[in-house]
Scaffold this active site. Structure first.
Site, PDB file in Angstrom:
ATOM      1  CD  GLN A  46      -2.741   1.108   2.577  1.00  0.00           C
ATOM      2  OE1 GLN A  46      -3.306   0.038   2.836  1.00  0.00           O
ATOM      3  NE2 GLN A  46      -2.898   2.191   3.297  1.00  0.00           N
ATOM      4  CG  ASP A  47       2.798   3.174  -2.823  1.00  0.00           C
ATOM      5  OD1 ASP A  47       3.182   3.396  -3.997  1.00  0.00           O
ATOM      6  OD2 ASP A  47       3.362   2.352  -2.066  1.00  0.00           O
ATOM      7  CG  ASN A  48      -0.766   5.095   3.109  1.00  0.00           C
ATOM      8  OD1 ASN A  48      -1.574   4.537   2.373  1.00  0.00           O
ATOM      9  ND2 ASN A  48      -0.484   4.644   4.326  1.00  0.00           N
ATOM     10  CG  HIS A  61      -0.778   7.207  14.304  1.00  0.00           C
ATOM     11  ND1 HIS A  61      -1.175   7.961  13.223  1.00  0.00           N
ATOM     12  CD2 HIS A  61      -1.234   7.867  15.399  1.00  0.00           C
ATOM     13  CE1 HIS A  61      -1.848   9.020  13.648  1.00  0.00           C
ATOM     14  NE2 HIS A  61      -1.895   8.988  14.978  1.00  0.00           N
ATOM     15  CE  LYS A  70       3.304   3.047   9.450  1.00  0.00           C
ATOM     16  NZ  LYS A  70       3.005   3.758  10.713  1.00  0.00           N
ATOM     17  CE1 TYR A 130       2.037   8.084   4.952  1.00  0.00           C
ATOM     18  CE2 TYR A 130       2.171   5.866   5.848  1.00  0.00           C
ATOM     19  CZ  TYR A 130       1.533   7.083   5.746  1.00  0.00           C
ATOM     20  OH  TYR A 130       0.355   7.301   6.455  1.00  0.00           O
ATOM     21  CD  GLU A 141      -5.821   3.885  12.749  1.00  0.00           C
ATOM     22  OE1 GLU A 141      -6.940   4.250  13.110  1.00  0.00           O
ATOM     23  OE2 GLU A 141      -5.032   4.634  12.143  1.00  0.00           O
ATOM     24  CG  ASP A 166      -3.065  11.452  16.539  1.00  0.00           C
ATOM     25  OD1 ASP A 166      -2.605  11.905  15.469  1.00  0.00           O
ATOM     26  OD2 ASP A 166      -3.296  10.236  16.728  1.00  0.00           O
TER      27      ASP A 166
END
Ligand SMILES: Cc1cn([C@H]2C[C@H](O)[C@@H](COP(=O)(O)OP(=O)(O)O[C@H]3O[C@H](C)C(=O)[C@H](O)[C@H]3O)O2)c(=O)[nH]c1=O
Length: 181
Positions: A46-48, A61, A70, A130, A141, A166
């Site tokens: 997966q790319d973010n 996180h 990552k 990333y 999470e 957060d």
């Protein structure tokens, strides 16, 4: 391409080779064979890409049962990036490393699965891009409080813009107590 080990096991600061000419520059931001030679043999699934304004802090996180490795970089602007060892049996438990990543310095961080990660934005805008070795799983999470005194992270900003989530992250001691790293 150069890679520098850090105080945290497996965390690398990578300087890709930049080819500049009168038009601008060209960089290979990932190349499986070369990155495998650095020990990054994971498959990326997966790319973010996130964009944030000055003063935003995203983090800290991690994913609990499906931890993500990552490979992170900044394609516009500048961030102060932080990686924290949250593994209670690690000799560097509770320690962190930080680096300024920017479009100008082109630095990347390789963060193996199992660390907590976050960054704050130092420029007007920052595009943070990333690659991840595991899929995003919202139900998996975990979070760590950005300014937990036990972490002693010297963030270069004092009053960050945080998501509601957060703002409520637990401290490292609370994570340990709930067995939640
Ligand atoms: C992370 C993620 C988020 N989302 C959705 C969920 C929310 O509706 C929205 C914003 O999510 P969040 O506020 O969790 O985004 P960040 O605060 O940038 O989270 C990231 O921040 C730190 C820096 C990290 O290292 C992690 O990659 C990740 O936790 O995007 C997705 O659809 N896929 C994803 O992979």
């Amino acid at each position: 391409m150069k890679a520098q080990a850090t105080a945290l096991p497996g965390v690398l600061i990578i300087t890709p080779k930049k080819f500049g000419d009168e038009r601008g520059f060209f960089v290979e931001t990932f190349q499986a064979e070369r990155y495998r030679a650095l020990g990054i043999a994971h498959e990326f699934v997966q790319d973010n890409h996130s964009r944030s304004a000055r003063g935003v802090l995203r983090g800290l996180h991690f994913q609990r049962n499906h931890p993500q490795g990552k490979l992170v970089r900044v394609s516009r602007g500048s961030v102060f990036d932080v990686v924290v060892d949250i593994n209670p049996v690690s000799p560097t438990y509770g320690q962190h490393v930080s680096a300024v990543l920017s479009d100008d310095n082109g630095l990347q961080l390789w963060i193996p699965p199992g660390y907590a990660h976050g960054f704050c934005v130092l420029s007007d805008l920052a595009d943070f891009e990333y690659k991840c070795t595991e899929y995003y799983r919202p139900d998996d999470e975990g979070g760590l409080l950005w300014n937990d005194p036990a972490l002693a992270i010297e963030w270069p900003i004092s009053d960050p813009v945080l998501s509601a989530k957060d703002q409520r992250n637990p401290t490292l001691a609370e994570l340990l107590a709930e067995g939640g790293e």
